[in-house]
Design an enzyme around this catalytic site. Structure first.
Site, PDB file in Angstrom:
ATOM      1  N   ASP A   1       0.581  -3.599  10.870  1.00  0.00           N
ATOM      2  CA  ASP A   1       0.640  -3.351   9.420  1.00  0.00           C
ATOM      3  C   ASP A   1       2.039  -2.980   8.956  1.00  0.00           C
ATOM      4  O   ASP A   1       2.207  -2.249   7.981  1.00  0.00           O
ATOM      5  CB  ASP A   1      -0.317  -2.214   8.996  1.00  0.00           C
ATOM      6  CG  ASP A   1      -1.712  -2.427   9.542  1.00  0.00           C
ATOM      7  OD1 ASP A   1      -2.181  -3.564   9.502  1.00  0.00           O
ATOM      8  OD2 ASP A   1      -2.317  -1.450  10.005  1.00  0.00           O
TER       9      ASP A   1
ATOM     10  N   HIS B   1      -2.768  -9.994   7.487  1.00  0.00           N
ATOM     11  CA  HIS B   1      -1.459  -9.919   6.858  1.00  0.00           C
ATOM     12  C   HIS B   1      -1.673 -10.000   5.359  1.00  0.00           C
ATOM     13  O   HIS B   1      -2.345 -10.905   4.890  1.00  0.00           O
ATOM     14  CB  HIS B   1      -0.598 -11.116   7.254  1.00  0.00           C
ATOM     15  CG  HIS B   1      -0.296 -11.164   8.705  1.00  0.00           C
ATOM     16  ND1 HIS B   1       0.383 -10.167   9.353  1.00  0.00           N
ATOM     17  CD2 HIS B   1      -0.569 -12.098   9.631  1.00  0.00           C
ATOM     18  CE1 HIS B   1       0.513 -10.494  10.622  1.00  0.00           C
ATOM     19  NE2 HIS B   1      -0.068 -11.648  10.826  1.00  0.00           N
TER      20      HIS B   1
HETATM   21  P1  GDP Z   1       1.173  -6.895   8.445  1.00  0.00           P
HETATM   22  O1  GDP Z   1      -0.108  -6.899   9.205  1.00  0.00           O
HETATM   23  O2  GDP Z   1       2.329  -6.461   9.287  1.00  0.00           O
HETATM   24  O3  GDP Z   1       1.424  -8.177   7.764  1.00  0.00           O
HETATM   25  O4  GDP Z   1       1.067  -5.764   7.335  1.00  0.00           O
HETATM   26  P2  GDP Z   1      -0.063  -5.577   6.221  1.00  0.00           P
HETATM   27  O5  GDP Z   1      -0.026  -6.692   5.311  1.00  0.00           O
HETATM   28  O6  GDP Z   1      -1.367  -5.265   6.844  1.00  0.00           O
HETATM   29  O7  GDP Z   1       0.428  -4.212   5.557  1.00  0.00           O
HETATM   30  C1  GDP Z   1       1.589  -4.104   4.894  1.00  0.00           C
HETATM   31  C2  GDP Z   1       1.295  -3.558   3.517  1.00  0.00           C
HETATM   32  O8  GDP Z   1       2.512  -3.222   2.912  1.00  0.00           O
HETATM   33  C3  GDP Z   1       0.673  -4.561   2.584  1.00  0.00           C
HETATM   34  O9  GDP Z   1      -0.141  -3.878   1.676  1.00  0.00           O
HETATM   35  C4  GDP Z   1       1.871  -5.192   1.879  1.00  0.00           C
HETATM   36  O10 GDP Z   1       1.570  -5.758   0.633  1.00  0.00           O
HETATM   37  C5  GDP Z   1       2.736  -3.995   1.733  1.00  0.00           C
HETATM   38  N1  GDP Z   1       4.185  -4.210   1.704  1.00  0.00           N
HETATM   39  C6  GDP Z   1       4.958  -5.023   2.482  1.00  0.00           C
HETATM   40  N2  GDP Z   1       6.258  -4.803   2.225  1.00  0.00           N
HETATM   41  C7  GDP Z   1       6.300  -3.838   1.271  1.00  0.00           C
HETATM   42  C8  GDP Z   1       7.361  -3.145   0.619  1.00  0.00           C
HETATM   43  O11 GDP Z   1       8.548  -3.347   0.856  1.00  0.00           O
HETATM   44  N3  GDP Z   1       7.004  -2.190  -0.294  1.00  0.00           N
HETATM   45  C9  GDP Z   1       5.721  -1.890  -0.579  1.00  0.00           C
HETATM   46  N4  GDP Z   1       5.455  -0.941  -1.469  1.00  0.00           N
HETATM   47  N5  GDP Z   1       4.689  -2.502   0.034  1.00  0.00           N
HETATM   48  C10 GDP Z   1       4.994  -3.460   0.936  1.00  0.00           C
END
Ligand code: GDP
Length: 427
Positions: A12, A40
């Protein structure tokens, strides 16, 4: 030229967003491990999506997306995802499903569920997606490959063998009903038709693409801490979460991987059971606030909706994560989330048996580790969506500098919001 995007931590970290962004300049995006047990989050012009099995390049017409042989393929989940894209008006993706990928079976999901039930309070916090039984079966050599679906005699033979083992387990260990081979065989023939248009020789495709010097992105799921060899055993997942495994699970030749972008959040988050060691955890009201403000909609699992545990940035775990990933650079996400804080603690050491260390310990000692914090000043300015790195407040830049020094890996990309272009490239 192969780049891998992988997680430095517990998953995440925002890999989906980074992959979606970097996919713009790629020809091919590959999922090489894991299954539908994590998601993701991608926010783009079509809407907000939680992808579980599909590679994050599916929103681009110019990209070929590959589900590699290292993935646990749950055809039901894949079909749901393809439908959700269609419903949102996303053009049909170019997709290759490796004929060597193995099938996540309904009995894997049942086994996972029964086992969590049996463990009760000692459960691992499995998402009950069947991932652990799936990979166990792969290594026990009773897995069924996608190509078997197209050779019915072989399929029947392998299915009968696998089901006979499951049925003994289900009856004697879990006291549950047995699996009917005939019904499952018929179901698989139906599922076969859903994936038939996509099944192909991903091995040759990717090797030829490497030879032709096409831009390939390997998209990792979860993070370094969840690797079953080098992670926080046994609170890991069941497939390798390390970039190196892309050479097997995609596959691409080891010599073709030139860049490994390790994604890490500007604070920590971890989804899983409460018993998992999570040294820099923030509890109580401070934790609730960080959780509420985290990510794009608070820190709740993309697949499970479960509240994630949150903590301050952990340089001990992240330096180790970057090391075992072989990171060439770090993308630091969610810096904007920390803008509300007067002061920001960063975990820079672990105290274990009275000694402070910066080395990430073995799991047996990790349980005893207490965090040692260094407190940095906050910046108290909303930086959401800032794309000019120099325009960030001095304390925000100082925070990035500090983390970079501690994790001993260059931070090139800083993400300042969940949307695709909310990115500041560090000069
Ligand atoms: P992944 O499994 O690594 O792809 O991560 P996830 O998608 O499960 O979790 C990452 C969360 O952080 C999601 O809700 C994204 O929309 C959010 N996100 C990613 N980059 C940023 C950022 O720079 N700022 C903010 N506020 N949210 C972000």
């Amino acid at each position: 030229m192969v780049k891998a995007i992988v997680g430095a931590n517990w998953g995440d970290e925002g890999k989906g967003k980074m992959t979606d962004l970097l996919a713009e300049q790629s020809d091919i995006v590959v999922r090489f491990q894991g299954g539908a047990n994590a998601g993701h989050t991608i926010i783009n012009e079509y809407g907000r999506f939680a992808l579980h099995t599909l590679p994050s390049g599916v929103f681009y017409k110019h990209i070929t997306n590959v589900i590699g042989n290292g993935v646990a393929l749950d055809i039901h989940k894949l079909a749901e995802e393809i439908t959700s894209l269609e419903t949102a008006g996303v053009p049909a993706p170019n997709l290759i499903i490796s004929e060597r990928a193995q099938l996540l079976m309904p009995y894997h999901i049942l086994q996972d569920t029964y086992e969590e039930e049996r463990l009760g309070g000692h459960a691992f916090g499995s998402t009950k997606s069947g991932i652990a039984p799936f990979y166990s079966d792969k290594y026990a050599k009773i897995g069924i490959q996608v190509c078997d679906l197209f050779h019915e005699d072989r399929l029947r033979e392998h299915l009968e063998h696998a089901v006979s083992i499951k049925n003994i387990l289900f009856q004697t260990m879990y006291h549950k009903p047995t699996v009917d081979v005939e019904a499952l065989f018929a179901e698989l023939l139906q599922l076969r038709e859903i994936i038939r248009p996509y099944v192909g020789d991903a091995v040759t495709f990717l090797h030829e693409a490497c030879q032709a010097n096409r831009a390939i992105l390997l998209e990792g799921q979860l993070g370094a801490m969840k690797d079953p060899d080098l992670g926080i055993v046994p609170m890991t997942t069941s497939s390798h979460t390390l970039a190196a495994f892309g050479c097997v699970g995609a596959p691409v030749p080891p010599t073709s991987v030139e860049e490994i972008i390790c994604v890490s959040k500007a604070y920590s988050s971890c989804v899983g059971s409460q018993t998992e060691p999570f040294v820099s955890e923030v509890l109580g009201e401070a934790g609730d606030e960080l959780r509420r403000r985290g990510g794009d909609k608070g820190e709740f699992g993309a697949t499970t909706g479960r509240p994630r545990r949150v903590g301050w940035f952990d340089t001990v775990a992240t330096r180790y994560g970057c090391m075992i990933q072989g990171a060439t650079q770090v993308a630091l996400t969610c810096l904007d989330v920390l803008s509300y804080l007067d002061e920001i603690p960063v975990c820079t050491g672990y105290e274990i048996q009275g000694q402070v260390t910066k080395q990430f310990p073995v799991p047996a000692l990790l349980e005893q580790a207490k965090p040692v914090f260094t407190v940095l000043p906050g910046w108290k300015t909303d930086i959401r969506g800032v794309t000019d790195y120099q325009a960030l407040p001095a304390n925000a830049k100082a925070y990035v500098d500090f983390i970079e020094k501690e994790i001993e890996t260059p931070i090139h990309i800083v993400s300042t919001g969940p949307k695709r272009h909310e990115i500041a490239m560090r000069p």
